[in-house]
Design a protein around this motif. Structure first.
Motif, PDB file in Angstrom:
ATOM      1  N   ALA A   1       9.498  32.908  37.324  1.00 57.97           N
ATOM      2  CA  ALA A   1       9.958  32.032  36.248  1.00 57.97           C
ATOM      3  C   ALA A   1      10.438  32.821  35.043  1.00 57.97           C
ATOM      4  O   ALA A   1      10.242  34.033  34.922  1.00 57.97           O
TER       5      ALA A   1
ATOM      6  N   ARG B 145      14.064  34.413  43.843  1.00 55.73           N
ATOM      7  CA  ARG B 145      13.546  33.057  43.642  1.00 55.73           C
ATOM      8  C   ARG B 145      12.965  32.479  44.921  1.00 55.73           C
ATOM      9  O   ARG B 145      12.085  31.621  44.877  1.00 55.73           O
TER      10      ARG B 145
ATOM     11  N   ARG C  94      15.531  29.020  35.853  1.00 55.57           N
ATOM     12  CA  ARG C  94      14.214  29.450  36.345  1.00 55.57           C
ATOM     13  C   ARG C  94      13.067  28.768  35.600  1.00 55.57           C
ATOM     14  O   ARG C  94      12.053  29.378  35.257  1.00 55.57           O
TER      15      ARG C  94
ATOM     16  N   LEU D 183      12.340  37.681  35.891  1.00 51.31           N
ATOM     17  CA  LEU D 183      13.747  37.386  36.087  1.00 51.31           C
ATOM     18  C   LEU D 183      14.398  38.238  37.167  1.00 51.31           C
ATOM     19  O   LEU D 183      15.416  37.855  37.741  1.00 51.31           O
TER      20      LEU D 183
ATOM     21  N   VAL E 291      11.131  27.525  41.279  1.00 47.88           N
ATOM     22  CA  VAL E 291      11.632  27.342  39.916  1.00 47.88           C
ATOM     23  C   VAL E 291      13.028  26.739  40.026  1.00 47.88           C
ATOM     24  O   VAL E 291      13.638  26.745  41.099  1.00 47.88           O
TER      25      VAL E 291
END
Length: 263
Positions: free
Chosen positions: A134, A147, A167, A143, A162
């Motif tokens: 996230a 994901r 995100r 970051l 996310v």
């Protein structure tokens, strides 16, 4: 596919606020919350994965047996939630397997702390779900991480879901505090983008936290806790089922995507 999970740990949130709170008290809170979760899952006839600490497994064997009896997966969540150690993944596996009589294939580190993937594989785990990718300053500022699921050192990594672009986390705190229609919309966006959805909650969220000011718990944690949270979970499950989504365990997810990842 919906990967619904619960971190079944001893309730230690008051200790984060400087409140003296015993392991025994924390176990009782989490037993009550876990049974409330199981009631919702049973009513909706869906399965989930329960990541259990060694402390909870040893101190709540009857609850552990109910989890198994009702068809859910048991995975590991360290030993002591308050004082997680990098080496707990091996001891956690030994404790949970001894209590349940099952072979455990999945792990999630308390507070999503990092683990050594090569060691996770060495002791026999097939997957690790210790990543929340996230955009939250602090613990969940991830970051640069993927994901969606990926392989690392022979272990499948299953991050929490996310939103695709910003995100924004779709975990427990989001369902507590967002309007339900907004949360449901974001879940559907993630599902449409990724093809599956991963989220997690804790048993103590389903305890009536607002009745205990002595816990000194922040509002964003106790907001919509207890029966209100059970109702929110129920509505989320019903919304997803009404759209034809299937609830599967994390181990089933690994079997689908990496069927040979079991040696």
């Amino acid at each position: 596919m919906i990967l619904l999970s619960f971190d079944i740990e001893e309730f230690d949130v008051p200790r984060e606020q400087g409140v003296d709170y015993s392991l025994e008290e924390g176990i009782l809170v989490s037993i009550e919350g876990t049974n409330r979760i199981l009631d919702v899952l049973k009513e909706n006839n869906v399965c989930a994965t329960f990541f259990c600490t060694g402390n909870f497994a040893e101190n709540a064997p009857e609850t552990m047996q109910r989890i198994i009896r009702e068809g859910h997966e048991v995975a590991c969540h360290g030993v002591d939630h308050w004082q997680p150690k990098e080496t707990d993944f091996a001891r956690s596996k030994e404790i949970v397997e001894r209590v349940t009589g099952l072979t455990v294939t999945g792990y999630r580190q308390p507070r999503m702390f990092p683990v050594v993937e090569s060691e996770i594989r060495r002791v026999g785990y097939r997957y690790n779900s210790s990543l929340n990718p996230a955009f939250i300053p602090g613990r969940y500022m991830n970051l640069r991480t993927p994901r969606t699921w990926f392989m690392e050192d022979g272990v499948m990594q299953i991050p929490a879901s996310v939103t695709p672009w910003l995100r924004f986390p779709l975990f427990w705190l989001s369902l507590h505090n967002l309007p339900e229609c907004v949360y449901h919309w974001m879940v559907r966006r993630a599902l449409g983008h990724d093809g599956y959805f991963v989220t997690y909650f804790h048993p103590w969220e389903f305890f009536e936290l607002n009745e205990h000011p002595e816990f000194k718990i922040p509002f964003i944690i106790r907001n919509h806790s207890g029966l209100q949270m059970a109702e929110r979970l129920d509505k989320l499950i019903k919304m997803l089922k009404s759209r034809g989504h299937e609830f599967i365990t994390y181990n089933d997810f690994v079997n689908i995507h990496q069927p040979d990842n079991n040696d």
